[in-house]
Structure formats: structure tokens, C-alpha cells
Scaffold this motif. Structure first.
Motif, PDB file in Angstrom:
ATOM      1  N   GLY A  38      -4.365 -35.723 122.911  1.00  0.00           N
ATOM      2  CA  GLY A  38      -5.303 -36.583 123.578  1.00  0.00           C
ATOM      3  C   GLY A  38      -5.742 -36.069 124.732  1.00  0.00           C
ATOM      4  O   GLY A  38      -7.270 -36.214 125.055  1.00  0.00           O
ATOM      5  N   TYR A  39      -5.345 -35.189 125.393  1.00  0.00           N
ATOM      6  CA  TYR A  39      -5.984 -34.603 126.702  1.00  0.00           C
ATOM      7  C   TYR A  39      -7.310 -33.994 126.424  1.00  0.00           C
ATOM      8  O   TYR A  39      -8.113 -33.728 127.233  1.00  0.00           O
ATOM      9  N   GLN A  40      -7.113 -32.924 125.114  1.00  0.00           N
ATOM     10  CA  GLN A  40      -8.230 -32.213 124.937  1.00  0.00           C
ATOM     11  C   GLN A  40      -9.454 -33.176 124.677  1.00  0.00           C
ATOM     12  O   GLN A  40     -10.770 -32.420 124.767  1.00  0.00           O
ATOM     13  N   PHE A  41      -9.527 -34.360 124.415  1.00  0.00           N
ATOM     14  CA  PHE A  41     -10.761 -35.213 124.179  1.00  0.00           C
ATOM     15  C   PHE A  41     -11.319 -35.126 125.505  1.00  0.00           C
ATOM     16  O   PHE A  41     -12.500 -35.444 125.556  1.00  0.00           O
ATOM     17  N   LEU A  42     -10.579 -35.288 126.554  1.00  0.00           N
ATOM     18  CA  LEU A  42     -11.048 -35.611 128.097  1.00  0.00           C
ATOM     19  C   LEU A  42     -11.438 -34.159 128.551  1.00  0.00           C
ATOM     20  O   LEU A  42     -12.440 -34.332 129.164  1.00  0.00           O
ATOM     21  N   ASN A  43     -10.718 -33.299 128.540  1.00  0.00           N
ATOM     22  CA  ASN A  43     -10.885 -31.997 129.214  1.00  0.00           C
ATOM     23  C   ASN A  43     -10.657 -30.910 128.561  1.00  0.00           C
ATOM     24  O   ASN A  43     -10.649 -29.598 129.346  1.00  0.00           O
ATOM     25  N   GLY A  44     -10.685 -30.761 127.247  1.00  0.00           N
ATOM     26  CA  GLY A  44     -10.676 -29.545 126.551  1.00  0.00           C
ATOM     27  C   GLY A  44     -11.824 -28.692 126.326  1.00  0.00           C
ATOM     28  O   GLY A  44     -12.980 -28.855 127.122  1.00  0.00           O
ATOM     29  N   ALA A  45     -11.761 -28.089 125.223  1.00  0.00           N
ATOM     30  CA  ALA A  45     -12.949 -27.220 124.927  1.00  0.00           C
ATOM     31  C   ALA A  45     -14.207 -27.777 124.576  1.00  0.00           C
ATOM     32  O   ALA A  45     -15.275 -27.508 124.529  1.00  0.00           O
ATOM     33  N   ASN A  46     -14.024 -29.209 123.972  1.00  0.00           N
ATOM     34  CA  ASN A  46     -15.199 -30.029 123.614  1.00  0.00           C
ATOM     35  C   ASN A  46     -15.072 -31.433 124.062  1.00  0.00           C
ATOM     36  O   ASN A  46     -14.605 -32.390 123.507  1.00  0.00           O
ATOM     37  N   PRO A  47     -15.316 -31.920 125.329  1.00  0.00           N
ATOM     38  CA  PRO A  47     -15.358 -33.088 126.030  1.00  0.00           C
ATOM     39  C   PRO A  47     -16.623 -33.818 125.502  1.00  0.00           C
ATOM     40  O   PRO A  47     -16.765 -35.075 126.166  1.00  0.00           O
ATOM     41  N   MET A  48     -17.149 -33.560 124.387  1.00  0.00           N
ATOM     42  CA  MET A  48     -18.463 -34.472 124.265  1.00  0.00           C
ATOM     43  C   MET A  48     -18.311 -35.249 122.959  1.00  0.00           C
ATOM     44  O   MET A  48     -19.438 -36.039 122.754  1.00  0.00           O
ATOM     45  N   GLU A  50     -18.194 -25.792 118.227  1.00  0.00           N
ATOM     46  CA  GLU A  50     -18.768 -24.591 118.101  1.00  0.00           C
ATOM     47  C   GLU A  50     -20.279 -24.767 117.503  1.00  0.00           C
ATOM     48  O   GLU A  50     -21.162 -24.005 117.991  1.00  0.00           O
ATOM     49  N   LEU A  51     -20.614 -25.739 116.600  1.00  0.00           N
ATOM     50  CA  LEU A  51     -21.762 -25.860 116.332  1.00  0.00           C
ATOM     51  C   LEU A  51     -22.887 -26.631 116.800  1.00  0.00           C
ATOM     52  O   LEU A  51     -23.794 -26.382 117.317  1.00  0.00           O
ATOM     53  N   GLN A  52     -22.336 -28.027 117.247  1.00  0.00           N
ATOM     54  CA  GLN A  52     -23.045 -29.031 117.827  1.00  0.00           C
ATOM     55  C   GLN A  52     -23.181 -28.788 119.567  1.00  0.00           C
ATOM     56  O   GLN A  52     -24.019 -28.762 120.149  1.00  0.00           O
ATOM     57  N   GLY A  89     -13.467 -22.953 127.354  1.00  0.00           N
ATOM     58  CA  GLY A  89     -12.293 -23.482 127.092  1.00  0.00           C
ATOM     59  C   GLY A  89     -11.673 -22.956 125.985  1.00  0.00           C
ATOM     60  O   GLY A  89     -10.700 -22.916 125.331  1.00  0.00           O
ATOM     61  N   GLN A  90     -12.666 -21.883 125.157  1.00  0.00           N
ATOM     62  CA  GLN A  90     -12.202 -21.476 123.766  1.00  0.00           C
ATOM     63  C   GLN A  90     -11.203 -20.637 123.875  1.00  0.00           C
ATOM     64  O   GLN A  90     -10.302 -20.763 123.067  1.00  0.00           O
ATOM     65  N   LEU A  91     -11.065 -19.738 124.874  1.00  0.00           N
ATOM     66  CA  LEU A  91      -9.717 -18.959 124.942  1.00  0.00           C
ATOM     67  C   LEU A  91      -8.503 -19.503 125.104  1.00  0.00           C
ATOM     68  O   LEU A  91      -7.478 -19.457 124.644  1.00  0.00           O
ATOM     69  N   ASP A  92      -8.697 -20.827 126.096  1.00  0.00           N
ATOM     70  CA  ASP A  92      -7.402 -21.488 126.132  1.00  0.00           C
ATOM     71  C   ASP A  92      -7.175 -22.429 124.937  1.00  0.00           C
ATOM     72  O   ASP A  92      -5.767 -22.450 124.839  1.00  0.00           O
ATOM     73  N   TRP A  93      -7.910 -23.064 124.553  1.00  0.00           N
ATOM     74  CA  TRP A  93      -7.683 -23.893 123.323  1.00  0.00           C
ATOM     75  C   TRP A  93      -7.692 -23.466 121.792  1.00  0.00           C
ATOM     76  O   TRP A  93      -6.950 -24.187 120.927  1.00  0.00           O
ATOM     77  N   TYR A  94      -8.281 -22.268 121.585  1.00  0.00           N
ATOM     78  CA  TYR A  94      -8.374 -21.726 120.279  1.00  0.00           C
ATOM     79  C   TYR A  94      -7.577 -20.616 119.969  1.00  0.00           C
ATOM     80  O   TYR A  94      -7.737 -20.167 119.048  1.00  0.00           O
ATOM     81  N   ALA A  95      -7.084 -20.058 121.112  1.00  0.00           N
ATOM     82  CA  ALA A  95      -6.277 -18.850 120.537  1.00  0.00           C
ATOM     83  C   ALA A  95      -4.953 -19.060 119.837  1.00  0.00           C
ATOM     84  O   ALA A  95      -4.761 -18.173 119.135  1.00  0.00           O
ATOM     85  N   TRP A  96      -4.486 -20.316 120.058  1.00  0.00           N
ATOM     86  CA  TRP A  96      -3.422 -20.751 119.108  1.00  0.00           C
ATOM     87  C   TRP A  96      -3.868 -21.258 118.167  1.00  0.00           C
ATOM     88  O   TRP A  96      -4.207 -22.543 118.199  1.00  0.00           O
ATOM     89  N   VAL A  97      -4.051 -20.783 116.946  1.00  0.00           N
ATOM     90  CA  VAL A  97      -4.925 -21.241 115.946  1.00  0.00           C
ATOM     91  C   VAL A  97      -4.470 -22.312 115.354  1.00  0.00           C
ATOM     92  O   VAL A  97      -5.252 -23.262 115.041  1.00  0.00           O
ATOM     93  N   PRO A  98      -3.109 -23.024 115.351  1.00  0.00           N
ATOM     94  CA  PRO A  98      -2.746 -24.230 114.702  1.00  0.00           C
ATOM     95  C   PRO A  98      -3.462 -25.390 115.466  1.00  0.00           C
ATOM     96  O   PRO A  98      -3.551 -26.500 114.982  1.00  0.00           O
ATOM     97  N   ASN A  99      -3.816 -25.113 116.789  1.00  0.00           N
ATOM     98  CA  ASN A  99      -4.396 -26.135 117.603  1.00  0.00           C
ATOM     99  C   ASN A  99      -5.928 -26.038 117.330  1.00  0.00           C
ATOM    100  O   ASN A  99      -6.423 -27.527 117.500  1.00  0.00           O
ATOM    101  N   ALA A 100      -6.333 -25.283 116.674  1.00  0.00           N
ATOM    102  CA  ALA A 100      -7.776 -25.655 116.126  1.00  0.00           C
ATOM    103  C   ALA A 100      -8.282 -24.744 115.128  1.00  0.00           C
ATOM    104  O   ALA A 100      -8.885 -23.658 115.271  1.00  0.00           O
TER     105      ALA A 100
END
Length: 662
Positions: free
Chosen positions: A229-239, A356-358, A546-557
């Protein structure tokens, strides 16, 4: 007449100096003088010469220069030229900050910002017209794909104007990091090609050293609902996140789900129900990679905001209902662990696509490119808005051409490993274009529309609003120096042409989405220019860092999914592993995440550009105040983060880049 002291400043990058001679002329309001001496500009140095001028020149308007060569043209990067008149006269600065090539004559106007209305005698009118005429030949609109907003014409780096190319230090760093990423990929592939991945911990084989502390935290805690849930607030894509105004129509409750519906309605009444809807992905054709079909979903997540600020998922729906079919299953936190985990993986993979796209490519890179091309075509270098915005357009055109020829090109990274590749990514960009509204680029409006104002655990919302306000005051300070009334705004033909070029041409009818086609007041100018600068700085950084923080662990994204979205609740560990990216796809995702998401060693923080486009004490005082406010915000964020379990730094001014340069 009298003794003039002239200084030339040459850039510090490799090859900035020149072996060619430089000849100068001084052009004043009452005369012109050719300086007999010729200069050899040296890299990173200031070259000074004193010349006796017999003619009376009056106030200086231009410095003209010509670079002469005998056998070989050796380009020169000129920062600026300054001239101090006879006696104790003031030093006058003529900004350049561009490459000087060939042997043509280049005219540099004195650095004071001037609108057409601030040049009543028309002393600079011919220069303005000739400069824009030349720029419109260099900066032409192109159309990478039909149905998208426009881009600069050209399909390869060599098509770009030389002043839009990376300087040597930036180019070497970018290409060296790309080579390192590819080398790491080759090593990871060779180490894992003969091994079977049977467990989620197997992804640690490609999770090498050098990751951020937050990335390691994600690796260890990615299964937790609170982190999800935190990622929707403050992760790589808060939009994507918004507060729910009603239960979404697509949320169909099968028999036996009455209690869930009641819980959602209770949260709705309390104003604590939020949603993340990925309907934009519905019907997008999924990629086929090496003859293997990949898959997409269009999830909906309903979340509740707890009193402690945590945002927790309540239910996940992976597909939209379709007529004649049973309603899609609703996945719950009480489902078996692997069933619930797989549903969350599908959400995270969908978020990867939209991010990544929008959020990143379209709303960050391509929007900044529209602003850059329109600025170069419509605003002469003497215009105050050009001087204000040009530092925030550095390197944008080159990084975007690199993206179009490497990331989203035919057989590029998206085609190789991303589930929206193979054409789906282009269709998604076209769909997303319909949501490029003016208000969505202005945080005060966007955050209000999405119900995020006042959410104390949304650090993105807090920091975006603060940074917007600081940029707005900076813009307001410059605008107030040149536009004393709203009438002056209306009567500035270059400003109006620039606004119309962005909206009607670059954004392909952006007036239908709320963008202005004209600017009628000083407040409208401030808002529009602030939108441009914030888009190129804070907004891009908020979805890039935020890409390196949230996408480096592949199962998370996961960049792709190899099995269809589940329609039953019988998933096992084997199902999850067969769905997530294989080792090569995961390795390539990690390599590109590191390449694009790493902290840049050659980086200019917002407001810290060395270039001085303005002359005079007033704009310098405005910039000084801007930097002071940025420093204060940076310190506030540092102090706040020291008290947080998970610091939010993506809008910290010292980390926000001054332009879309990566």
C-alpha cells in the motif's frame, strides 16, 4: 571610444576549447568596431584582451564573433563574453552557452531579458526574427507514432542540433554505465542459464551488491500488505492513487461478499477508501517474446487509510467484468498466502507498465520534449521566459531520442522483456494521451482532484505542493520584472505564439484537455511557466528516482507475466514462479533499472545551474531567493526523513534534477 576589456569564457568539457582563431566586433547603439586582435579560446579558461577603440559606440547591444579556420573546423563551446567599457564602466555580459561551428558570424545580444514591448526602438527586432527563423529550420516537429503528442524531428542522435547533444563527460558516463549494465547481464545469464528457478529466493541470485538500502528493504519486506500500500502513496509511481468518491461500477460482488461490500461502504462514508484503477490496460495486446505469449491484466485495488497513516489493500480485482461471463474473482487478504501474493504481483506488474509508459515516458519525457521544441522555435534567446526556462531543458532531446531508439523502438528493451512491448506500449501511450489534462500537471489541482491533500502519510503530495509553490514564487519574481500589467502579457506576440505552439501543435489539440492557447494575465503566465518547469524537474524526478529502489527486486514490479491472470484461488508457489519473469527477463530488468535509476554522477540539482542567462541584479536576486527556499525545503525534508522508518527523498531539491536528462 577608449579602452575596452574583453573576456571570453570557454566551457570545461572535453573538446570545448578550439585551435581556431576567434575574431570579435562590438556593436553599440551608435556604432560598430572590429577588434583587431584574434583570440584562441582554451578549454575551461577565461581569455582576456584589452583593446583601444577609436569609435564612439554608445551603450553596447551585441558582441559579434566569427571563428576562422584554415584547414579544419574546430568547434568551440563558448559560455559567455563580457565587455567592460572605458574608465570605470560597468561590465556587460553576453551569454552564449552553445557550440560555435563553421565560420559564420554569430551575434550575441546583451544579457538583459527583453520582451518585444521592452524594445520600443526595435534595436533587437531583426536579431529576434533572424534567430527564430534559423531555429525553426533546426528544430522541426516530428511524429514518432501517429496519435501521440509530437516530438523533435529526427530518428537518430546525429539528427539533433549540436547544442542538444550530451557534452563529453555526460556521454562517456552514460555509455560506460550502459556497457557495465550489459556486462552484468551477460554474467548473470551465464551463471543462471543451466539452473532452474524454483523459489522466490532464487531472485536473489541476480540481486547483486550496490543496491540501495530501500531496495534491500523491499527485497526483505515486499510480501507485506503495508509495503504494498505504501507504494501507491510514495513509491515509484504516486500518480495512480485517488480517494474514492463512490464504489467503482466495475466492482461486482459475487454472492457471499456482502460483508466485504459493507466494509468498503463504511470506509467510503468515512473518507478513508482509496482506489488504484488500471483500466487503461484493458484490451491492450500483450507481447510475444521468443515465441512465448506474455500476459496483461487491468486490476482494480481498493485500499483503506488507517489512523496511523498506513494504506492497506482490502480487495483486488484483476480484470474488468465482461458481458455473458461470470464476474471476475475478488482476491482478499484472507485468501491463501500464495493466492493473495500472486494477485498483488499482478497489480505490481500493471503498475510497472503504467508507471514506465504513462507517468514516466509520456508525462515526464515526452511532455518535456514538447516544451523544449516549442521554446526553441518560438522564444528568442533575449526573451525573459526563454532565459528562465532554458536551464530546465538541458539534454532532454538527446535522452528522448535514445529512448525512442533503444527502449521503446522495434526490438528495443520493451519488445524484448516487457509485457506491453511488441506494439502494446504504443497503444497504451495513445490511450494515455487522452488523460494529459492541464490540471493533472499542476499539483495543487491534481492532488485536490485525487483527494490526496491533507493525507499526512503522502509525502509525495506534501513535497510536490511545497516544491510547486517555491517554483511558482521564482517564476512570479521574474515575470513581475517584465510584465507590469496583464495588458503587457496579452500584447507579447512571442509569448502568445509559444503558448499556442505547445498547446495546439505539440500537444495536438491540448486545448481540448484544458491547456491554454493564449495567456491573458500575469497569473496565467506564472501558472503555465511553473507547470513547464515543475514538469521538467520535480514531476519527472518523482517518477524517475524510485526505479532503483522499487524495481530492482523484480518480484515487486515484474516487467512481464508469463501465465494468464488467475481466475481461481488455487495458486501455488509453482504457479507464482511460472508467472513471474524468467531469469533472463529478470536480469535484463535489473540491468536497465540500475542503468536508468542509479544516482547520476553528472547531475545539476534544481535551481543550481551555473549558466547565467540573465544580466542585472534584479533577476540574480530572484534566483538567489529561489535557491534559499530550495535549501530550506531540502533541510526540512532531511529533518522529517530522519524520523521516518522509510525516508521519502524523490522530491528533495538536492536530488531533483534541473531537467529531464536521464
Amino acid at each position: 571610444m577608449g579602452l575596452y576589456r574583453i573576456r571570453l569564457s570557454t566551457g570545461a568539457s572535453l573538446h570545448a576549447g578550439s585551435k581556431n582563431q576567434v575574431q570579435l566586433w562590438l556593436v553599440g547603439q551608435h556604432g560598430e568596431a572590429a577588434l583587431g586582435k584574434r583570440l584562441w579560446p582554451a578549454r575551461g579558461k577565461e581569455t582576456e584582451v584589452k583593446v583601444e577603440v577609436p569609435e564612439y559606440l554608445g551603450p553596447l547591444l551585441f558582441v559579434k564573433l566569427r571563428k576562422r579556420h584554415l584547414l579544419q573546423d574546430d568547434a568551440w563551446f563558448c559560455n559567455w563574453i563580457s565587455v567592460q567599457g572605458p574608465g570605470d564602466g560597468d561590465e556587460v555580459r553576453f551569454p552564449c552557452y552553445r557550440w560555435v561551428e563553421g565560420d559564420g558570424v554569430l551575434s550575441l545580444p546583451e544579457g538583459t531579458g527583453r520582451t518585444v514591448g521592452e524594445d520600443p526602438q526595435g534595436l533587437f527586432q531583426k536579431h529576434r526574427e533572424e534567430e527564430l527563423e534559423e531555429r525553426r529550420k533546426l528544430y522541426r516537429w516530428g511524429n514518432w507514432k501517429d496519435g501521440l503528442i509530437l516530438n523533435v524531428a529526427g530518428t537518430k542522435l546525429s539528427d539533433l542540433p549540436v547544442d542538444e547533444r550530451f557534452l563529453e563527460d555526460k556521454r562517456v558516463d552514460f555509455e560506460a554505465s550502459l556497457a557495465k549494465g550489459l556486462a552484468d547481464l551477460a554474467i548473470k545469464d551465464s551463471l543462471n542459464v543451466l539452473t532452474r528457478w524454483k523459489d522466490l529466493d532464487d531472485f536473489k541470485r541476480i540481486f547483486w551488491c550496490g543496491q540501495s538500502k530501500l531496495a534491500e528493504r523491499v527485497r526483505d519486506s515486499w510480501k507485506e500488505d503495508a509495503l504494498f500500500g505504501y507504494q501507491f502513496l510514495n513509491g515509484a509511481n504516486p500518480m495512480v492513487l485517488r480517494r474514492s468518491a463512490h464504489l467503482p461500477a466495475r466492482l461486482v460482488f459475487p454472492p457471499g461478499m456482502e460483508e466485504l461490500q459493507a466494509q468498503l461502504e463504511k470506509e467510503l462514508e468515512g473518507g478513508t477508501l482509496f482506489e488504484a484503477d488500471f483500466s487503461l490496460l484493458d484490451g491492450i495486446k500483450a507481447n510475444v517474446i521468443l515465441c512465448s505469449q506474455q500476459y496483461l491484466a487491468a486490476p482494480l485495488v481498493m485500499l483503506k487509510l488507517q489512523p496511523d497513516g498506513k494504506l492497506l489493500p482490502m480487495v483486488i480485482q484483476l480484470q474488468l467484468p465482461s458481458a455473458g461471463s461470470p464476474p471476475p474473482p475478488l482476491f482478499l487478504p484472507t485468501d491463501p498466502p500464495m493466492v493473495w501474493l500472486l494477485a498483488k504481483c499482478w497489480v505490481r506488474s500493471s503498475d510497472f507498465q503504467l508507471h514506465e509508459l504513462q507517468s514516466h515516458l509520456l508525462r515526464g519525457h515526452l511532455m518535456a520534449e514538447v516544451i523544449a521544441v516549442a521554446t526553441m522555435r518560438c522564444l528568442p534567446s533575449i526573451h525573459p521566459i526563454f532565459k528562465l526556462i532554458i536551464p530546465h531543458l538541458r539534454y532532454t532531446l538527446e535522452i528522448n531520442v535514445r529512448a525512442r531508439t533503444g527502449l521503446v523502438s522495434d526490438m528495443g528493451i520493451f519488445d524484448q522483456v516487457v509485457s506491453t512491448g511488441g506494439g502494446g506500449h504504443v497503444e497504451l501511450l495513445k490511450r494515455a494521451g487522452g488523460f494529459l489534462t492541464y490540471s493533472s500537471f499542476c499539483p495543487p489541482d491534481d492532488l485536490a482532484d485525487r483527494g490526496l491533500l491533507g493525507v499526512k502519510s503522502s509525502f509525495y503530495a506534501q513535497d510536490a505542493l511545497r516544491l510547486w509553490e517555491i517554483i511558482f514564487r521564482y517564476v512570479e519574481g521574474i515575470v513581475s520584472l517584465h510584465y507590469k500589467t496583464d495588458v503587457v502579457v496579452k500584447d507579447d506576440p512571442e509569448l502568445q505564439t509559444w503558448c499556442r505552439e505547445i498547446t495546439e501543435i505539440g500537444l495536438q489539440g491540448g486545448q481540448d484537455r484544458g491547456f491554454p492557447v493564449s495567456l491573458q494575465s500575469r497569473d496565467q503566465v506564472c501558472r503555465f511557466v511553473t507547470m513547464c518547469i515543475f514538469t521538467c524537474t520535480g514531476q519527472h524526478s518523482s517518477v524517475h528516482l524510485g526505479q532503483l529502489d522499487w524495481y530492482a527486486w523484480v518480484p515487486n514490479a515484474p516487467c512481464t507475466m508469463r501465465l494468464p491472470p488467475p481466475t481461481t484461488k488455487d495458486a501455488t508457489l509453482e504457479t507464482v514462479m511460472a508467472t513471474l519473469p524468467n531469469f533472463h527477463q529478470a536480469s535484463l530488468q535489473m540491468s536497465m533499472t540500475w542503468q536508468l535509476g542509479r544516482r547520476q554522477p553528472i547531475m545539476v540539482a534544481v535551481g543550481q545551474h551555473e549558466e547565467e542567462y540573465f544580466s542585472g541584479p534584479e533577476p540574480k536576486a530572484v534566483l538567489k531567493k529561489f535557491r534559499e527556499e530550495l535549501a530550506a525545503l531540502d533541510k526540512e525534508i532531511e529533518n522529517r526523513n530522519a524520523k521516518l522508518d522509510m525516508p521519502y527523498e524523490y522530491l528533495r531539491p538536492s536530488l531533483v534534477e534541473n531537467s529531464v536528462a536521464i
